[in-house]
Scaffold this motif. Structure first.
Motif, mmCIF file in Angstrom:
data_model
loop_
_atom_site.group_PDB
_atom_site.id
_atom_site.type_symbol
_atom_site.label_atom_id
_atom_site.label_comp_id
_atom_site.label_asym_id
_atom_site.label_seq_id
_atom_site.Cartn_x
_atom_site.Cartn_y
_atom_site.Cartn_z
ATOM 1 N N GLN A 18 0.832 -1.205 0.000
ATOM 2 C CA GLN A 18 0.000 0.000 0.000
ATOM 3 C C GLN A 18 0.872 1.263 0.000
ATOM 4 O O GLN A 18 0.547 2.244 -0.672
ATOM 5 C CB GLN A 18 -0.938 0.011 1.210
ATOM 6 C CG GLN A 18 -1.978 -1.074 1.190
ATOM 7 C CD GLN A 18 -1.475 -2.415 1.722
ATOM 8 O OE1 GLN A 18 -0.332 -2.567 2.128
ATOM 9 N NE2 GLN A 18 -2.347 -3.412 1.685
ATOM 10 N N TYR A 21 2.256 1.646 -3.413
ATOM 11 C CA TYR A 21 1.185 2.058 -4.318
ATOM 12 C C TYR A 21 0.959 3.566 -4.264
ATOM 13 O O TYR A 21 0.678 4.193 -5.289
ATOM 14 C CB TYR A 21 -0.106 1.307 -3.974
ATOM 15 C CG TYR A 21 -1.245 1.647 -4.887
ATOM 16 C CD1 TYR A 21 -1.333 1.076 -6.154
ATOM 17 C CD2 TYR A 21 -2.235 2.548 -4.509
ATOM 18 C CE1 TYR A 21 -2.380 1.388 -7.008
ATOM 19 C CE2 TYR A 21 -3.275 2.873 -5.353
ATOM 20 C CZ TYR A 21 -3.345 2.289 -6.600
ATOM 21 O OH TYR A 21 -4.367 2.611 -7.448
ATOM 22 N N LYS A 22 1.107 4.160 -3.077
ATOM 23 C CA LYS A 22 0.932 5.610 -2.944
ATOM 24 C C LYS A 22 1.915 6.377 -3.821
ATOM 25 O O LYS A 22 1.642 7.505 -4.224
ATOM 26 C CB LYS A 22 1.099 6.045 -1.492
ATOM 27 C CG LYS A 22 -0.049 5.675 -0.606
ATOM 28 C CD LYS A 22 0.183 6.191 0.809
ATOM 29 C CE LYS A 22 -0.929 5.781 1.726
ATOM 30 N NZ LYS A 22 -0.698 6.250 3.100
ATOM 31 N N TRP A 23 3.067 5.769 -4.104
ATOM 32 C CA TRP A 23 4.061 6.431 -4.944
ATOM 33 C C TRP A 23 3.530 6.680 -6.355
ATOM 34 O O TRP A 23 4.008 7.571 -7.043
ATOM 35 C CB TRP A 23 5.326 5.606 -5.039
ATOM 36 C CG TRP A 23 6.067 5.422 -3.740
ATOM 37 C CD1 TRP A 23 5.817 6.037 -2.549
ATOM 38 C CD2 TRP A 23 7.172 4.572 -3.520
ATOM 39 N NE1 TRP A 23 6.703 5.609 -1.600
ATOM 40 C CE2 TRP A 23 7.549 4.714 -2.163
ATOM 41 C CE3 TRP A 23 7.891 3.692 -4.330
ATOM 42 C CZ2 TRP A 23 8.620 4.010 -1.615
ATOM 43 C CZ3 TRP A 23 8.950 3.003 -3.771
ATOM 44 C CH2 TRP A 23 9.304 3.163 -2.434
ATOM 45 N N LEU A 24 2.536 5.898 -6.783
ATOM 46 C CA LEU A 24 1.982 6.092 -8.125
ATOM 47 C C LEU A 24 1.359 7.472 -8.277
ATOM 48 O O LEU A 24 1.418 8.071 -9.340
ATOM 49 C CB LEU A 24 0.957 5.006 -8.447
ATOM 50 C CG LEU A 24 1.507 3.583 -8.554
ATOM 51 C CD1 LEU A 24 0.364 2.605 -8.758
ATOM 52 C CD2 LEU A 24 2.540 3.460 -9.647
ATOM 53 N N SER A 25 0.765 7.976 -7.196
ATOM 54 C CA SER A 25 0.151 9.298 -7.281
ATOM 55 C C SER A 25 1.018 10.388 -6.663
ATOM 56 O O SER A 25 1.051 11.510 -7.155
ATOM 57 C CB SER A 25 -1.228 9.294 -6.613
ATOM 58 O OG SER A 25 -1.099 8.967 -5.251
ATOM 59 N N ALA A 26 1.747 10.053 -5.596
ATOM 60 C CA ALA A 26 2.537 11.070 -4.892
ATOM 61 C C ALA A 26 3.968 11.171 -5.392
ATOM 62 O O ALA A 26 4.648 12.144 -5.106
ATOM 63 C CB ALA A 26 2.537 10.764 -3.394
ATOM 64 N N GLY A 27 4.437 10.174 -6.117
ATOM 65 C CA GLY A 27 5.817 10.142 -6.587
ATOM 66 C C GLY A 27 6.708 9.378 -5.623
ATOM 67 O O GLY A 27 6.449 9.314 -4.426
#
Length: 81
Positions: A18, A21-27
């Motif tokens: 998870q 996965y946040k890196w997909l939107s936050a970088g």
């Protein structure tokens, strides 16, 4: 290619899928970029993950002699800031 769990397991302590996965939107966090690139065999470059801190396509890539240059450049003549 590594999945979310595989990328998370590169770090100590391991990151959850998870969190990765946040890196997909936050970088990808700046301190994790080179480790992720190295884990992919440099198929994914620092420039692709963080063009804001690696503005040139070759920035952050390993020099011909080995390890990545952590100053965001392959130019050995450039002084670190």
């Amino acid at each position: 290619m590594l999945g979310l769990s595989g990328i998370g397991n590169l770090f100590a302590p391991p990151l959850s899928p998870q969190a990765v996965y946040k890196w997909l939107s936050a970088g990808v966090p700046a301190g994790r970029v080179l480790a992720v690139c190295e884990a992919t065999g440099w198929q994914v470059t620092p420039h692709v993950l963080r063009p804001d801190i690696y503005p040139n396509p070759s920035d952050g890539l390993p020099a011909s002699g080995g390890g990545a240059n952590l100053h965001g450049t392959n130019n050995p003549d450039r002084e670190a800031a």
